[in-house]
Scaffold this motif. Structure first.
Motif, PDB file in Angstrom:
ATOM      1  N   ALA A   1       4.427  13.527   4.392  1.00 28.50           N
ATOM      2  CA  ALA A   1       5.420  14.021   3.429  1.00 28.50           C
ATOM      3  C   ALA A   1       5.920  12.891   2.526  1.00 28.50           C
ATOM      4  CB  ALA A   1       6.585  14.658   4.170  1.00 28.50           C
ATOM      5  N   LEU A   2       6.210  13.262   1.287  1.00 28.99           N
ATOM      6  CA  LEU A   2       6.642  12.293   0.274  1.00 28.99           C
ATOM      7  C   LEU A   2       7.910  12.811  -0.394  1.00 28.99           C
ATOM      8  CD1 LEU A   2       6.145   9.805  -1.520  1.00 28.99           C
ATOM      9  CD2 LEU A   2       4.493  11.152  -2.806  1.00 28.99           C
ATOM     10  N   PHE A   3       8.953  12.003  -0.338  1.00 33.91           N
ATOM     11  CA  PHE A   3      10.239  12.383  -0.905  1.00 33.91           C
ATOM     12  C   PHE A   3      10.646  11.399  -2.001  1.00 33.91           C
ATOM     13  CE2 PHE A   3      10.213  13.694   3.542  1.00 33.91           C
ATOM     14  CZ  PHE A   3      10.501  15.053   3.425  1.00 33.91           C
ATOM     15  N   GLU A   4      11.374  11.918  -2.985  1.00 38.01           N
ATOM     16  CA  GLU A   4      11.925  11.036  -4.019  1.00 38.01           C
ATOM     17  C   GLU A   4      12.959  10.108  -3.388  1.00 38.01           C
ATOM     18  OE1 GLU A   4      10.937  10.772  -7.113  1.00 38.01           O
ATOM     19  OE2 GLU A   4       9.484  12.406  -6.906  1.00 38.01           O
ATOM     20  N   ASN A   5      12.916   8.854  -3.761  1.00 37.12           N
ATOM     21  CA  ASN A   5      13.886   7.893  -3.247  1.00 37.12           C
ATOM     22  C   ASN A   5      15.281   8.219  -3.776  1.00 37.12           C
ATOM     23  OD1 ASN A   5      14.731   5.630  -1.848  1.00 37.12           O
ATOM     24  ND2 ASN A   5      14.334   4.238  -3.530  1.00 37.12           N
ATOM     25  N   HIS A   6      16.291   7.901  -3.002  1.00 35.98           N
ATOM     26  CA  HIS A   6      17.666   8.181  -3.413  1.00 35.98           C
ATOM     27  C   HIS A   6      18.589   7.169  -2.752  1.00 35.98           C
ATOM     28  CE1 HIS A   6      21.139  10.403  -4.751  1.00 35.98           C
ATOM     29  NE2 HIS A   6      20.420  11.418  -5.158  1.00 35.98           N
ATOM     30  N   GLN A   7      19.531   6.632  -3.501  1.00 35.80           N
ATOM     31  CA  GLN A   7      20.490   5.681  -2.942  1.00 35.80           C
ATOM     32  C   GLN A   7      21.572   6.381  -2.127  1.00 35.80           C
ATOM     33  OE1 GLN A   7      19.749   2.341  -3.202  1.00 35.80           O
ATOM     34  NE2 GLN A   7      17.940   3.299  -4.122  1.00 35.80           N
TER      35      GLN A   7
ATOM     36  N   GLU B   1       0.751   9.013  -6.035  1.00 38.85           N
ATOM     37  CA  GLU B   1       0.665  10.408  -5.611  1.00 38.85           C
ATOM     38  C   GLU B   1       1.825  11.199  -6.207  1.00 38.85           C
ATOM     39  OE1 GLU B   1      -0.102  13.833  -4.559  1.00 38.85           O
ATOM     40  OE2 GLU B   1      -1.554  12.348  -3.799  1.00 38.85           O
ATOM     41  N   LYS B   2       1.508  12.262  -6.944  1.00 37.96           N
ATOM     42  CA  LYS B   2       2.547  13.030  -7.631  1.00 37.96           C
ATOM     43  C   LYS B   2       2.994  14.259  -6.855  1.00 37.96           C
ATOM     44  CE  LYS B   2       2.349  10.133 -10.998  1.00 37.96           C
ATOM     45  NZ  LYS B   2       3.384   9.083 -11.066  1.00 37.96           N
ATOM     46  N   GLY B   3       2.263  14.615  -5.800  1.00 45.31           N
ATOM     47  CA  GLY B   3       2.631  15.786  -5.015  1.00 45.31           C
ATOM     48  C   GLY B   3       3.734  15.487  -4.025  1.00 45.31           C
ATOM     49  N   ASN B   4       4.040  16.486  -3.177  1.00 46.27           N
ATOM     50  CA  ASN B   4       5.100  16.296  -2.182  1.00 46.27           C
ATOM     51  C   ASN B   4       4.556  15.838  -0.838  1.00 46.27           C
ATOM     52  OD1 ASN B   4       3.922  18.604  -1.231  1.00 46.27           O
ATOM     53  ND2 ASN B   4       5.736  19.897  -1.411  1.00 46.27           N
TER      54      ASN B   4
ATOM     55  N   TYR C   1       4.566  12.178  12.367  1.00 41.01           N
ATOM     56  CA  TYR C   1       4.195  10.761  12.298  1.00 41.01           C
ATOM     57  C   TYR C   1       5.120   9.936  11.420  1.00 41.01           C
ATOM     58  CZ  TYR C   1      -0.014  13.179  13.803  1.00 41.01           C
ATOM     59  OH  TYR C   1      -0.883  14.010  14.438  1.00 41.01           O
ATOM     60  N   GLY C   2       5.363  10.386  10.197  1.00 40.39           N
ATOM     61  CA  GLY C   2       6.185   9.600   9.295  1.00 40.39           C
ATOM     62  C   GLY C   2       6.309  10.270   7.940  1.00 40.39           C
ATOM     63  N   PHE C   3       7.041   9.623   7.040  1.00 43.86           N
ATOM     64  CA  PHE C   3       7.163  10.098   5.670  1.00 43.86           C
ATOM     65  C   PHE C   3       7.276   8.904   4.737  1.00 43.86           C
ATOM     66  CE2 PHE C   3      11.499  10.255   7.456  1.00 43.86           C
ATOM     67  CZ  PHE C   3      12.178   9.427   6.576  1.00 43.86           C
ATOM     68  N   LEU C   4       6.967   9.156   3.473  1.00 44.57           N
ATOM     69  CA  LEU C   4       7.058   8.143   2.422  1.00 44.57           C
ATOM     70  C   LEU C   4       8.242   8.448   1.516  1.00 44.57           C
ATOM     71  CD1 LEU C   4       3.277   8.000   1.500  1.00 44.57           C
ATOM     72  CD2 LEU C   4       4.593   6.072   2.402  1.00 44.57           C
ATOM     73  N   LEU C   5       8.902   7.402   1.056  1.00 45.70           N
ATOM     74  CA  LEU C   5       9.887   7.514  -0.014  1.00 45.70           C
ATOM     75  C   LEU C   5       9.279   6.883  -1.248  1.00 45.70           C
ATOM     76  CD1 LEU C   5      13.171   6.479   1.846  1.00 45.70           C
ATOM     77  CD2 LEU C   5      12.304   8.791   1.410  1.00 45.70           C
ATOM     78  N   ARG C   6       9.328   7.609  -2.351  1.00 48.89           N
ATOM     79  CA  ARG C   6       8.635   7.151  -3.557  1.00 48.89           C
ATOM     80  C   ARG C   6       9.165   5.789  -4.034  1.00 48.89           C
ATOM     81  NH1 ARG C   6       5.402  10.494  -5.999  1.00 48.89           N
ATOM     82  NH2 ARG C   6       6.577  12.384  -5.502  1.00 48.89           N
ATOM     83  N   GLY C   7       8.228   4.839  -4.167  1.00 51.34           N
ATOM     84  CA  GLY C   7       8.585   3.507  -4.620  1.00 51.34           C
ATOM     85  C   GLY C   7       9.364   2.695  -3.596  1.00 51.34           C
ATOM     86  N   HIS C   8       9.379   3.159  -2.355  1.00 50.62           N
ATOM     87  CA  HIS C   8      10.242   2.545  -1.346  1.00 50.62           C
ATOM     88  C   HIS C   8       9.453   2.084  -0.126  1.00 50.62           C
ATOM     89  CE1 HIS C   8      14.380   2.835   0.858  1.00 50.62           C
ATOM     90  NE2 HIS C   8      13.595   1.972   1.455  1.00 50.62           N
TER      91      HIS C   8
ATOM     92  N   ASN D   1       0.818  -1.219   0.000  1.00 49.11           N
ATOM     93  CA  ASN D   1       0.000   0.000   0.000  1.00 49.11           C
ATOM     94  C   ASN D   1       0.852   1.269   0.000  1.00 49.11           C
ATOM     95  OD1 ASN D   1      -2.462  -1.420   0.102  1.00 49.11           O
ATOM     96  ND2 ASN D   1      -2.313  -1.621   2.316  1.00 49.11           N
ATOM     97  N   SER D   2       1.836   1.323   0.884  1.00 42.28           N
ATOM     98  CA  SER D   2       2.661   2.531   0.953  1.00 42.28           C
ATOM     99  C   SER D   2       3.512   2.701  -0.299  1.00 42.28           C
ATOM    100  CB  SER D   2       3.556   2.500   2.197  1.00 42.28           C
ATOM    101  OG  SER D   2       4.492   1.448   2.142  1.00 42.28           O
ATOM    102  N   THR D   3       4.003   1.591  -0.836  1.00 43.48           N
ATOM    103  CA  THR D   3       4.857   1.669  -2.019  1.00 43.48           C
ATOM    104  C   THR D   3       4.072   2.124  -3.245  1.00 43.48           C
ATOM    105  OG1 THR D   3       6.256  -0.101  -1.146  1.00 43.48           O
ATOM    106  CG2 THR D   3       6.445   0.373  -3.493  1.00 43.48           C
ATOM    107  N   VAL D   4       2.892   1.547  -3.451  1.00 41.07           N
ATOM    108  CA  VAL D   4       2.074   1.927  -4.614  1.00 41.07           C
ATOM    109  C   VAL D   4       1.581   3.362  -4.487  1.00 41.07           C
ATOM    110  CG1 VAL D   4      -0.054   1.450  -5.877  1.00 41.07           C
ATOM    111  CG2 VAL D   4       1.409  -0.445  -5.136  1.00 41.07           C
ATOM    112  N   LEU D   5       1.049   3.727  -3.314  1.00 43.79           N
ATOM    113  CA  LEU D   5       0.551   5.089  -3.132  1.00 43.79           C
ATOM    114  C   LEU D   5       1.652   6.125  -3.325  1.00 43.79           C
ATOM    115  CD1 LEU D   5      -1.953   5.181  -0.142  1.00 43.79           C
ATOM    116  CD2 LEU D   5      -2.369   5.922  -2.494  1.00 43.79           C
ATOM    117  N   SER D   6       2.850   5.795  -2.901  1.00 40.97           N
ATOM    118  CA  SER D   6       3.953   6.740  -3.042  1.00 40.97           C
ATOM    119  C   SER D   6       4.303   6.999  -4.505  1.00 40.97           C
ATOM    120  CB  SER D   6       5.191   6.233  -2.300  1.00 40.97           C
ATOM    121  OG  SER D   6       5.778   5.126  -2.969  1.00 40.97           O
ATOM    122  N   ARG D   7       3.933   6.072  -5.385  1.00 39.80           N
ATOM    123  CA  ARG D   7       4.168   6.269  -6.821  1.00 39.80           C
ATOM    124  C   ARG D   7       2.972   6.906  -7.515  1.00 39.80           C
ATOM    125  NH1 ARG D   7       7.109   1.669 -10.063  1.00 39.80           N
ATOM    126  NH2 ARG D   7       7.392   3.532 -11.347  1.00 39.80           N
TER     127      ARG D   7
END
Length: 204
Positions: free
Chosen positions: A136-142, A107-110, A162-169, A99-105
């Motif tokens: 909050a949603l941040f772009e994933n980065h290695q 959702e296009k906002g921040n 509470y927390g944040f999402l990393l896109r696709g992560h 759920n978190s991984t799909v939604l993070s992709r």
């Protein structure tokens, strides 16, 4: 072996997370604050559903240094950042759920905006479904150092609760103690599932 009750609580939470399939294939990482200077963080490459107290490594919060030389999670810097940003934070949980991984992709906002759900009240300080809760949603980065810098800059300008999402992560969330972090994780996962289902139904 470290004799520390919150660590036992974290181990139990990790077994619960593993049983739910929320940290598959050794993914995810979990930690608990030991004191003002150190946290205890899960070792890299371990199945979260079968962790023991010996699978947690002492990490210095200010520097992410590991006195023992053992290998902690790749996302160590995210955990220590949260403990620096929020002195009240006592535990951090990072999971890889569908759920978190799909939604993070999707959702296009921040930020993912949650509103209208009664279960928002599982989050500390939320007393009504009427409020809009931004995650909050941040772009994933290695490059974890670059990611830490980006999140830290965000937190200086606007609330990071509470927390944040990393896109696709996945999701990283926290609480004052293991119990609250676990409640935030379960509440957010329920909200993510509701939001994903809502979007799917509205798209038909």
């Amino acid at each position: 072996m470290i004799d520390f009750l919150p660590l036992d609580q974290l181990v139990a939470a990790c077994h619960w997370i593993g049983a739910k399939g929320w940290a598959p294939a050794t993914g995810g990482n979990m930690s608990v604050r030991q004191d003002a200077r150190y946290c205890l963080l899960s070792e890299s490459g371990k199945d979260k559903g079968s962790l023991t107290r010996d699978d947690f490594i002492q990490v210095e919060i200010a520097t992410s240094h590991v006195p023992s030389g053992r290998k902690p999670s790749a996302e160590t810097g995210l955990h220590t950042l949260i403990y620096r940003l929020f002195p009240e934070a006592g535990a951090v949980l990072h999971t890889h759920t569908v759920n978190s991984t799909v939604l993070s992709r999707v959702e296009k906002g921040n930020a993912l905006l949650l509103s209208g759900y009664e279960m928002q009240k599982t989050l500390a300080g939320q007393q009504t479904h009427i409020n809009t809760v931004p995650i909050a949603l941040f772009e994933n980065h290695q490059d974890i150092a670059a990611l830490v810098s980006r999140i830290e800059s965000y937190a200086r300008e606007q609330p990071l609760n509470y927390g944040f999402l990393l896109r696709g992560h996945g999701l990283t969330c926290w609480g004052r103690d293991v119990s609250e972090a676990r409640r935030h994780l379960e509440g957010l996962e329920f909200l993510f599932e509701c939001e994903l289902q809502r979007r799917l139904l509205e798209a038909k």
